[in-house]
Write an enzyme that holds these catalytic residues in place. Structure first.
Site, PDB file in Angstrom:
ATOM      1  N   TYR A 119      -8.013  -4.568  -3.489  1.00  0.00           N
ATOM      2  CA  TYR A 119      -8.124  -3.310  -3.992  1.00  0.00           C
ATOM      3  C   TYR A 119      -9.122  -3.469  -5.200  1.00  0.00           C
ATOM      4  O   TYR A 119      -9.432  -2.597  -6.144  1.00  0.00           O
ATOM      5  CB  TYR A 119      -6.661  -2.876  -4.521  1.00  0.00           C
ATOM      6  CG  TYR A 119      -5.964  -2.252  -3.636  1.00  0.00           C
ATOM      7  CD1 TYR A 119      -6.516  -1.830  -2.428  1.00  0.00           C
ATOM      8  CD2 TYR A 119      -4.663  -1.724  -4.158  1.00  0.00           C
ATOM      9  CE1 TYR A 119      -5.608  -1.333  -1.308  1.00  0.00           C
ATOM     10  CE2 TYR A 119      -3.812  -0.829  -3.271  1.00  0.00           C
ATOM     11  CZ  TYR A 119      -4.214  -0.747  -1.982  1.00  0.00           C
ATOM     12  OH  TYR A 119      -3.448  -0.146  -0.942  1.00  0.00           O
ATOM     13  N   SER A 178      -3.444  -5.694  -7.145  1.00  0.00           N
ATOM     14  CA  SER A 178      -4.939  -5.048  -7.050  1.00  0.00           C
ATOM     15  C   SER A 178      -6.151  -5.685  -7.402  1.00  0.00           C
ATOM     16  O   SER A 178      -7.232  -5.213  -7.423  1.00  0.00           O
ATOM     17  CB  SER A 178      -4.631  -3.896  -8.128  1.00  0.00           C
ATOM     18  OG  SER A 178      -3.951  -2.749  -8.047  1.00  0.00           O
ATOM     19  N   ASP A 218       0.532  -9.260   0.957  1.00  0.00           N
ATOM     20  CA  ASP A 218       1.462  -8.321   1.684  1.00  0.00           C
ATOM     21  C   ASP A 218       1.533  -8.797   3.387  1.00  0.00           C
ATOM     22  O   ASP A 218       2.998  -9.066   3.668  1.00  0.00           O
ATOM     23  CB  ASP A 218       0.666  -6.757   2.048  1.00  0.00           C
ATOM     24  CG  ASP A 218       1.608  -5.731   2.347  1.00  0.00           C
ATOM     25  OD1 ASP A 218       2.708  -5.899   2.229  1.00  0.00           O
ATOM     26  OD2 ASP A 218       1.410  -4.655   2.739  1.00  0.00           O
ATOM     27  N   ASN A 224       0.768  -1.208  -0.006  1.00  0.00           N
ATOM     28  CA  ASN A 224      -0.038   0.009  -0.143  1.00  0.00           C
ATOM     29  C   ASN A 224       0.920   1.245  -0.018  1.00  0.00           C
ATOM     30  O   ASN A 224       2.007   1.230   0.291  1.00  0.00           O
ATOM     31  CB  ASN A 224      -1.146   0.001   1.199  1.00  0.00           C
ATOM     32  CG  ASN A 224      -0.156  -0.301   2.502  1.00  0.00           C
ATOM     33  OD1 ASN A 224       0.773   0.788   2.870  1.00  0.00           O
ATOM     34  ND2 ASN A 224      -0.548  -1.393   3.134  1.00  0.00           N
ATOM     35  N   GLY A 234      -7.100  -8.177  -5.195  1.00  0.00           N
ATOM     36  CA  GLY A 234      -7.783  -8.557  -3.814  1.00  0.00           C
ATOM     37  C   GLY A 234      -8.485  -7.483  -3.344  1.00  0.00           C
ATOM     38  O   GLY A 234      -9.545  -7.226  -3.846  1.00  0.00           O
TER      39      GLY A 234
HETATM   40  P1  ADP Z   1      -4.375  -5.610  -3.352  1.00  0.00           P
HETATM   41  O1  ADP Z   1      -4.465  -4.800  -2.277  1.00  0.00           O
HETATM   42  O2  ADP Z   1      -3.332  -5.386  -4.403  1.00  0.00           O
HETATM   43  O3  ADP Z   1      -5.514  -6.065  -4.166  1.00  0.00           O
HETATM   44  P2  ADP Z   1      -4.191  -8.231  -1.939  1.00  0.00           P
HETATM   45  O4  ADP Z   1      -3.157  -9.061  -1.434  1.00  0.00           O
HETATM   46  O5  ADP Z   1      -5.287  -8.081  -1.380  1.00  0.00           O
HETATM   47  O6  ADP Z   1      -3.563  -6.914  -2.802  1.00  0.00           O
HETATM   48  O7  ADP Z   1      -4.481  -9.317  -3.407  1.00  0.00           O
HETATM   49  C1  ADP Z   1      -3.575  -9.335  -4.258  1.00  0.00           C
HETATM   50  C2  ADP Z   1      -3.734 -10.725  -4.798  1.00  0.00           C
HETATM   51  O8  ADP Z   1      -2.609 -11.546  -4.122  1.00  0.00           O
HETATM   52  C3  ADP Z   1      -5.071 -11.541  -5.009  1.00  0.00           C
HETATM   53  O9  ADP Z   1      -5.166 -11.881  -6.391  1.00  0.00           O
HETATM   54  C4  ADP Z   1      -4.863 -12.604  -3.714  1.00  0.00           C
HETATM   55  O10 ADP Z   1      -5.713 -13.813  -4.030  1.00  0.00           O
HETATM   56  C5  ADP Z   1      -3.361 -12.734  -3.994  1.00  0.00           C
HETATM   57  N1  ADP Z   1      -2.604 -13.446  -2.731  1.00  0.00           N
HETATM   58  C6  ADP Z   1      -2.718 -13.343  -1.514  1.00  0.00           C
HETATM   59  N2  ADP Z   1      -2.152 -14.053  -0.813  1.00  0.00           N
HETATM   60  C7  ADP Z   1      -1.322 -14.580  -1.680  1.00  0.00           C
HETATM   61  C8  ADP Z   1      -0.040 -15.501  -1.588  1.00  0.00           C
HETATM   62  N3  ADP Z   1       0.421 -15.773  -0.226  1.00  0.00           N
HETATM   63  N4  ADP Z   1       0.732 -15.480  -2.745  1.00  0.00           N
HETATM   64  C9  ADP Z   1       0.246 -15.049  -3.916  1.00  0.00           C
HETATM   65  N5  ADP Z   1      -0.992 -14.492  -4.098  1.00  0.00           N
HETATM   66  C10 ADP Z   1      -1.561 -14.351  -2.990  1.00  0.00           C
END
Ligand code: ADP
Length: 177
Positions: free
Chosen positions: A127, A123, A38, A28, A125
């Site tokens: 976002y 973005s 993250d 972020n 998830g």
């Molecule tokens: P953003 O805020 O950019 O949307 P998120 O972390 O909420 O970030 O989600 C971004 C992507 O990362 C989503 O498609 C989610 O499913 C994926 N994600 C979550 N955890 C993991 C992980 N451990 N490894 C890979 N991708 C992940």
């Protein structure tokens, strides 16, 4: 003849397990550990990662910063900030920012001589960026980078959910057919 997409692989799974030079984090703008990918990356890297990334103070959407990987297998982490999707705003601008986010990742990775990189679906998830549109933008931006740079960087798209994994594999299959 080798094609520009020959160095791209789609993996379904947890990005923190990737055996690559560099893992990309969906950070972020405040560079403060959040949720989703993250959270997973900070958990796996250890508390030093939060201290290292906070030294940059702030990162605007579309931009990226780099830190060491600490306890991760990866030597470095690129923290990239994607756009927050809001369909009542100018969505074309969000599309441009998502493309810029991936361009920033590739520029920074090239500058640091990174040979292999694991990238999540930024973005898509919390976002809330539509996954199909995001996949289209990511592929366009990545192929444009590979075409202009002739880079040999190995790119692993880590897809955590089935929808992203299916979208990405369909794009790759279409290129190969
Ligand atoms: P953003 O805020 O950019 O949307 P998120 O972390 O909420 O970030 O989600 C971004 C992507 O990362 C989503 O498609 C989610 O499913 C994926 N994600 C979550 N955890 C993991 C992980 N451990 N490894 C890979 N991708 C992940």
């Amino acid at each position: 003849m080798r094609k520009n997409y020959d160095n791209i692989q789609i993996i379904r799974g947890d990005i923190t397990t990737a055996k690559v030079d560099c893992i990309v984090n969906a950070a972020n703008s405040w560079l403060i550990p959040g949720g989703g990918v993250d959270h997973a990356i900070h958990q796996a890297a250890g508390p030093e990662l939060a201290i290292a990334v906070k030294k940059f103070r702030h990162c605007d959407p579309g931009n990226a910063v780099i830190t060491p990987g600490f306890n991760l297998k990866a030597t470095s982490v690129i923290h990239a900030v994607g756009p927050i999707w809001n369909k009542s705003e100018n969505t074309e601008e969000h599309e441009q920012v998502l493309s810029k986010t991936y361009q920033s990742i590739y520029e920074l990775a090239t500058k640091h001589a990174i040979q292999s990189i694991a990238i999540p679906n930024i973005s898509t998830g919390v976002y809330d960026f539509p996954k199909d549109l995001a996949a289209e933008i990511v592929w366009q931006t990545t192929l444009a980078f590979l075409n202009t740079s002739q880079s040999k960087m190995k790119i692993f798209f880590y897809c955590f959910d089935a929808e992203n994994y299916n979208l990405y594999t369909r794009f790759l299959q279409k290129l190969k057919s």
